[in-house]
Design a protein around this motif. Structure first.
Motif, mmCIF file in Angstrom:
data_model
loop_
_atom_site.group_PDB
_atom_site.id
_atom_site.type_symbol
_atom_site.label_atom_id
_atom_site.label_comp_id
_atom_site.label_asym_id
_atom_site.label_seq_id
_atom_site.Cartn_x
_atom_site.Cartn_y
_atom_site.Cartn_z
ATOM 1 N N LEU A 126 -161.603 -48.443 -86.908
ATOM 2 C CA LEU A 126 -162.054 -50.057 -86.844
ATOM 3 C C LEU A 126 -163.404 -50.404 -86.618
ATOM 4 N N ILE A 127 -164.159 -49.380 -85.869
ATOM 5 C CA ILE A 127 -165.617 -49.711 -85.702
ATOM 6 C C ILE A 127 -166.745 -48.773 -86.447
ATOM 7 N N ALA A 128 -165.991 -48.023 -87.236
ATOM 8 C CA ALA A 128 -166.644 -47.174 -88.330
ATOM 9 C C ALA A 128 -167.396 -47.886 -89.501
ATOM 10 N N PRO A 129 -168.692 -47.294 -89.973
ATOM 11 C CA PRO A 129 -169.244 -48.002 -91.079
ATOM 12 C C PRO A 129 -168.095 -47.477 -92.211
ATOM 13 N N PRO A 130 -168.257 -48.447 -93.271
ATOM 14 C CA PRO A 130 -167.445 -48.293 -94.603
ATOM 15 C C PRO A 130 -167.264 -46.821 -94.973
ATOM 16 N N LEU A 131 -165.967 -46.308 -95.343
ATOM 17 C CA LEU A 131 -165.822 -45.205 -95.766
ATOM 18 C C LEU A 131 -165.592 -44.897 -97.470
ATOM 19 N N PHE A 132 -166.377 -44.344 -98.031
ATOM 20 C CA PHE A 132 -166.093 -43.765 -99.271
ATOM 21 C C PHE A 132 -166.186 -45.017 -100.253
ATOM 22 N N THR A 133 -166.848 -46.127 -99.799
ATOM 23 C CA THR A 133 -166.871 -47.511 -100.512
ATOM 24 C C THR A 133 -168.000 -48.319 -99.933
ATOM 25 N N ARG A 134 -168.480 -49.391 -100.754
ATOM 26 C CA ARG A 134 -169.330 -50.210 -100.085
ATOM 27 C C ARG A 134 -168.724 -51.668 -100.285
ATOM 28 N N ASP A 135 -167.499 -51.935 -100.896
ATOM 29 C CA ASP A 135 -166.897 -52.988 -101.395
ATOM 30 C C ASP A 135 -167.036 -54.199 -100.171
ATOM 31 N N VAL A 136 -166.803 -53.659 -99.138
ATOM 32 C CA VAL A 136 -166.776 -54.728 -97.915
ATOM 33 C C VAL A 136 -167.957 -55.616 -97.921
ATOM 34 N N PHE A 137 -169.056 -54.898 -98.212
ATOM 35 C CA PHE A 137 -170.276 -55.677 -98.199
ATOM 36 C C PHE A 137 -170.343 -56.670 -99.407
ATOM 37 N N SER A 138 -169.461 -56.409 -100.377
ATOM 38 C CA SER A 138 -169.654 -57.523 -101.556
ATOM 39 C C SER A 138 -168.515 -58.639 -101.028
ATOM 40 N N TYR A 139 -167.477 -58.338 -100.261
ATOM 41 C CA TYR A 139 -166.736 -59.436 -99.764
ATOM 42 C C TYR A 139 -167.524 -60.335 -98.876
ATOM 43 N N LEU A 140 -168.289 -59.669 -98.121
ATOM 44 C CA LEU A 140 -169.229 -60.482 -96.996
ATOM 45 C C LEU A 140 -170.209 -61.253 -97.997
ATOM 46 N N MET A 468 -161.438 -37.991 -102.073
ATOM 47 C CA MET A 468 -162.677 -37.211 -102.456
ATOM 48 C C MET A 468 -163.461 -37.750 -103.926
ATOM 49 N N ALA A 469 -162.706 -38.677 -104.676
ATOM 50 C CA ALA A 469 -163.534 -38.943 -105.995
ATOM 51 C C ALA A 469 -164.613 -39.710 -105.479
ATOM 52 N N TYR A 470 -164.799 -40.344 -104.585
ATOM 53 C CA TYR A 470 -165.980 -40.774 -104.170
ATOM 54 C C TYR A 470 -166.730 -40.164 -102.937
ATOM 55 N N TYR A 471 -167.970 -40.209 -103.033
ATOM 56 C CA TYR A 471 -168.749 -39.693 -101.810
ATOM 57 C C TYR A 471 -168.584 -40.583 -100.701
ATOM 58 N N PRO A 472 -168.842 -40.106 -99.365
ATOM 59 C CA PRO A 472 -168.748 -41.010 -98.244
ATOM 60 C C PRO A 472 -169.516 -42.204 -98.413
ATOM 61 N N THR A 473 -170.837 -42.395 -99.105
ATOM 62 C CA THR A 473 -171.461 -43.391 -99.314
ATOM 63 C C THR A 473 -170.983 -44.595 -100.280
ATOM 64 N N GLY A 474 -169.912 -44.025 -101.115
ATOM 65 C CA GLY A 474 -169.135 -45.047 -102.002
ATOM 66 C C GLY A 474 -169.757 -44.739 -103.411
ATOM 67 N N GLU A 475 -170.293 -43.931 -103.641
ATOM 68 C CA GLU A 475 -170.917 -43.448 -104.734
ATOM 69 C C GLU A 475 -169.967 -42.421 -105.573
ATOM 70 N N GLN A 476 -169.684 -42.455 -106.665
ATOM 71 C CA GLN A 476 -168.626 -41.635 -107.342
ATOM 72 C C GLN A 476 -169.191 -40.075 -107.569
ATOM 73 N N ALA A 477 -168.175 -39.298 -107.299
ATOM 74 C CA ALA A 477 -168.453 -37.859 -107.148
ATOM 75 C C ALA A 477 -167.647 -37.056 -108.318
ATOM 76 N N LEU A 478 -167.365 -38.049 -109.188
ATOM 77 C CA LEU A 478 -166.423 -37.424 -110.338
ATOM 78 C C LEU A 478 -167.085 -36.482 -111.345
ATOM 79 N N TYR A 479 -168.611 -36.661 -111.360
ATOM 80 C CA TYR A 479 -169.191 -35.711 -112.500
ATOM 81 C C TYR A 479 -169.864 -34.825 -111.543
ATOM 82 N N ASP A 480 -169.747 -34.286 -110.333
ATOM 83 C CA ASP A 480 -170.192 -33.267 -109.552
ATOM 84 C C ASP A 480 -168.906 -32.179 -109.945
ATOM 85 N N TRP A 481 -168.967 -31.578 -110.994
ATOM 86 C CA TRP A 481 -168.008 -30.453 -111.308
ATOM 87 C C TRP A 481 -167.676 -29.489 -110.221
#
Length: 528
Positions: A126-140, A468-481
């Motif tokens: 509930l009180i954690a920073p956003p995980l594997f995405t930054r979409d909530v900042f777009s909502y705000l 795990m398709a995305y890094y915890p920062t919200g950037e995609q990890a799908l090309y890190d083979w």
């Protein structure tokens, strides 16, 4: 409904789809509670929280950590350590989820234990920073635009000159793009920003609290859907509520899909209970939150049609179709007007914005990129034409699939709901982009049907890949083979672990030293 069994099918001890309520008696006693497994997942969530402070969707200007004595967790070795802590927490959550699934399949726990465990795993997030995405900042950011008179469907958050903390944390890709969300959700985001102002941390927490209402509606509807659709409630709750897709993506993210699913599930339940008007209203509201919920509406018309008396199917279809269209029109116009202050359809054009995301998780995009790579070895050409053509073909395939599933639903009943769920899944996969949490659209509905054990194991492996398709920062990890290969290996091992504890014997040495997981008398051995 013969082809239903190819994907979701009853196990030997599971009643067939459409079984009456009496086929699922209420448990006469409370099974023992898996304390250690619940605690394991809770510790994992706490580690996710701690790791996210350095490796999650952190703020550009953090008023709590900032440049203070703890800022080292966001740089160099401190950042590596934070990532390690976060992924260790994710591993514990998955491990606990798999253990919970084994107990569930063996009949050693019931739905109560699964719900309590899910709540314990969500609570620290509930009180954690956003995980594997930054979409909530777009909502705000988009809610702030609406609050201060800037149309989110024609302007990006970057054009908002006030609330700098909110605006600067929106991902660069979405700074100048229109909002792709329905007007009712933007009204919700507006209310959150009106309450929290420029305090982004409070905005994220309040957003999660609001989305809990959607999760609550989903949890309320699922037991009733199970009674209609023939599944088993513990399996459904384990799939739809305790899964990392819900705990980490929908809640830990957080993502507004949780709110959409609340209205979608209750709407589907309403039509099965012959509350047809309410069903169309609820699913239209779901569409005004996340537009893809509109896919469900034509299927509901067939179910309504088959509930009408008389043998004239054409007349019944016209009655149900016209009534549904009228209800949809009223709710759509009213919801849009209330949200935006006018009947503004500009949000429809905003649906193009997510297509800026390109990755191989969307099969058409992946095929286009592969063909481009092969051609590029011979001649220097741009990538975009290959991806565009592949995506166009994928859209056509989706349209054909949708029409076919809709027509096969013409006799209503559970088959129409099953095909509705499959079409939502197809939309998440075939329509670009394919983002991991999109697969929850149809999956949550499908979870109320009977499942085979091997299909549950596949869900475990796929869920790990989708988180795990995305890094915890919200950037995609799908090309890190190398990372993708490691993820696939872990997913396969976790999937096998659901059906056979410790398939490689990696923790057999610990087994004799561990204490019982249950607070009551020792449980009976799991059934094989």
């Amino acid at each position: 409904m013969n082809d239903m069994a190819t994907t979701i099918d009853p196990a030997p001890d599971v009643p067939a789809a459409g079984a009456p309520v009496e086929a699922h008696p209420v448990e006469a006693h409370d099974p023992p509670f898996p304390v250690r497994t619940t605690l394991m997942g809770t510790i994992g969530s706490v580690l996710l929280l701690l790791g996210a402070l350095g490796a999650g969707g952190i703020l550009i200007r953090d008023p709590i950590i900032g440049t203070g004595p703890l800022s080292w967790v966001r740089y160099g070795h401190g950042h590596i350590l934070a990532n390690g802590v976060l992924y260790a927490g994710f591993g514990l959550v998955v491990w606990a989820w798999v253990r919970l699934g084994r107990y569930m399949l063996a009949g050693r726990i019931g739905s109560r234990a699964i719900l309590i465990a899910s709540g314990c795993w969500m609570a620290p997030l509930l009180i954690a920073p956003p995980l594997f995405t930054r979409d909530v900042f777009s909502y705000l950011g988009q809610g702030a635009q609406l609050l201060h008179g800037l149309n989110p469907y024609t302007h990006g958050p970057a054009e908002l000159e006030i609330l700098p903390n909110v605006v600067q944390n929106v991902h660069p890709v979405w700074q100048t793009t229109p909002a792709p969300y329905g007007p009712l959700f933007l009204l919700v985001a507006k209310g959150v920003v009106a309450l929290t102002g420029d305090n982004v941390i409070a905005g994220v927490i309040v957003t999660r609290l609001v989305l809990l209402l959607g999760l609550g509606a989903m949890v309320w509807a699922l037991p009733r859907l199970v009674r209609h659709l023939g599944g088993k409630l513990p399996i459904t709750l384990w799939l739809a509520v305790a899964s990392p897709m819900t705990v980490i993506h929908l809640f830990g993210g957080p993502h507004n899909d949780a709110m959409m699913l609340g209205f979608l599930c209750t709407g589907v339940l309403a039509v099965l209970e012959r509350k047809h008007v309410l069903s169309i209203v609820l699913v239209t509201v779901a569409m005004l939150i996340k537009p893809t919920a509109a896919i469900a509406l034509p299927f509901l018309v067939w179910i309504w049609c088959n509930h009408l008396p008389g043998d004239n199917r054409v007349r019944n279809f016209l009655k149900a179709g016209l009534a549904s269209s009228a209800i949809f029109g009223v709710v759509f116009v009213l919801g849009t007007w209330v949200s935006l202050g006018s009947f503004n359809l500009g949000w429809v054009t905003g649906l193009k914005a997510p297509q800026l995301v390109t990755n191989w998780l969307n099969p058409a995009t992946g095929v286009g990129q592969v063909i481009y790579t092969l051609v590029h070895f011979v001649i220097n050409v741009p990538e975009s034409p290959f991806v565009t053509v592949a995506r166009l073909l994928s859209w056509l395939a989706l349209a054909v699939f949708f029409v076919r599933q809709w027509w096969k639903s013409r006799y209503g009943g559970n088959e129409a709901i099953f095909r509705l769920a499959m079409t939502l899944l197809a939309a998440a996969i075939l329509a670009p982009p394919t983002l991991p949490w999109y697969l929850t659209w149809g999956f949550v509905i499908a979870s109320a049907f009977p499942w085979r054990r091997r299909h549950l194991a596949i869900v475990v492996g796929v869920s790990i890949l989708l988180v795990m398709a995305y890094y915890p920062t919200g950037e995609q990890a799908l090309y890190d083979w190398w990372f993708v290969v490691l993820t696939l290996v872990l997913g396969v091992y976790a999937a096998a672990s659901l059906l056979r504890p410790d398939p490689l014997g990696l923790i057999a040495a610990w087994r004799k030293q561990t204490v019982p997981d249950f607070v009551s008398s020792p449980p009976t051995p799991a059934k094989r």
